[in-house]
Enzyme design. Structure first.
Site, PDB file in Angstrom:
ATOM      1  N   SER A  95       0.790  -1.235   0.000  1.00  0.00           N
ATOM      2  CA  SER A  95       0.000   0.000   0.000  1.00  0.00           C
ATOM      3  C   SER A  95       0.821   1.283   0.000  1.00  0.00           C
ATOM      4  O   SER A  95       0.322   2.327  -0.397  1.00  0.00           O
ATOM      5  CB  SER A  95      -0.976   0.019   1.175  1.00  0.00           C
ATOM      6  OG  SER A  95      -0.294   0.209   2.390  1.00  0.00           O
TER       7      SER A  95
ATOM      8  N   LYS B 274       0.160   4.759   6.728  1.00  0.00           N
ATOM      9  CA  LYS B 274      -0.471   5.528   5.656  1.00  0.00           C
ATOM     10  C   LYS B 274       0.008   6.977   5.710  1.00  0.00           C
ATOM     11  O   LYS B 274       0.545   7.436   6.709  1.00  0.00           O
ATOM     12  CB  LYS B 274      -2.005   5.518   5.783  1.00  0.00           C
ATOM     13  CG  LYS B 274      -2.637   4.148   5.822  1.00  0.00           C
ATOM     14  CD  LYS B 274      -2.526   3.426   4.511  1.00  0.00           C
ATOM     15  CE  LYS B 274      -3.154   2.033   4.630  1.00  0.00           C
ATOM     16  NZ  LYS B 274      -2.847   1.203   3.501  1.00  0.00           N
TER      17      LYS B 274
END
Length: 168
Positions: free
Chosen positions: A47, A90
């Site tokens: 990710s 993230k």
């Protein structure tokens, strides 16, 4: 007979207690450092490609979070709102009050959704937008779920570098 035996083992017991106290102090030091200063995390999954590779080991710090200075562009470790036992790495794309536009389903349509990030929340997304489970699926993340901010890649040596804020 019992008192003599006790006198014989007393130095060993005293030394064992001394070493146990040292280990306990060390573990307390590690706990305080990892909770209030910095920690280490191993990143897995695609990710955050190309910023981080699967298996990168990073240093994180909690001081910025505690001072309320985590903002757009910072890479953070957060607890997933839909699975609080799991933490993910993230990038913060928006903070409370910011409007965020994103493709609702990049694979099947070009329809964009716009969301205003609620007060006390952050919008987080992976750098690899086509292969990331992030705020586009689970919504804005409460600020309290931020664990730490990533500031350095330490492993592997070829990726050794400081991580700054990249606002995009």
């Amino acid at each position: 007979m019992g008192m003599e035996r006790l006198k014989e083992i007393a130095p060993f017991v005293r030394e064992a207690l001394h070493h146990t106290a040292r280990v306990a102090k060390f573990l307390c030091f590690v706990h305080v450092c990892s909770t209030y200063l910095c920690g280490v995390a191993m990143l897995t999954g695609p990710s955050m490609l190309p910023t981080f590779n699967h298996g990168n080991i990073v240093l994180t710090e909690t001081i910025t979070k505690r001072l309320g200075r985590v903002g757009s562009g910072d890479v953070v470790v957060v607890r997933r709102p839909d699975e609080p036992r799991n933490v993910v790495c993230k990038r913060i794309k928006a903070v409370n009050g910011d409007a965020v536009s994103y493709l609702s389903d990049a694979e099947t349509s070009s329809e964009r959704e716009t969301v205003v990030v609620p007060k006390g929340h952050l919008w987080v997304e992976g750098d690899n937008t086509h292969n990331s489970r992030d705020s586009r699926q689970f919504g804005a993340v409460p600020y309290a779920m931020v664990e730490s901010r990533v500031f350095f890649v330490v492993w592997p040596p070829k990726d050794f570098r400081l991580i700054g804020s990249k606002v995009s």
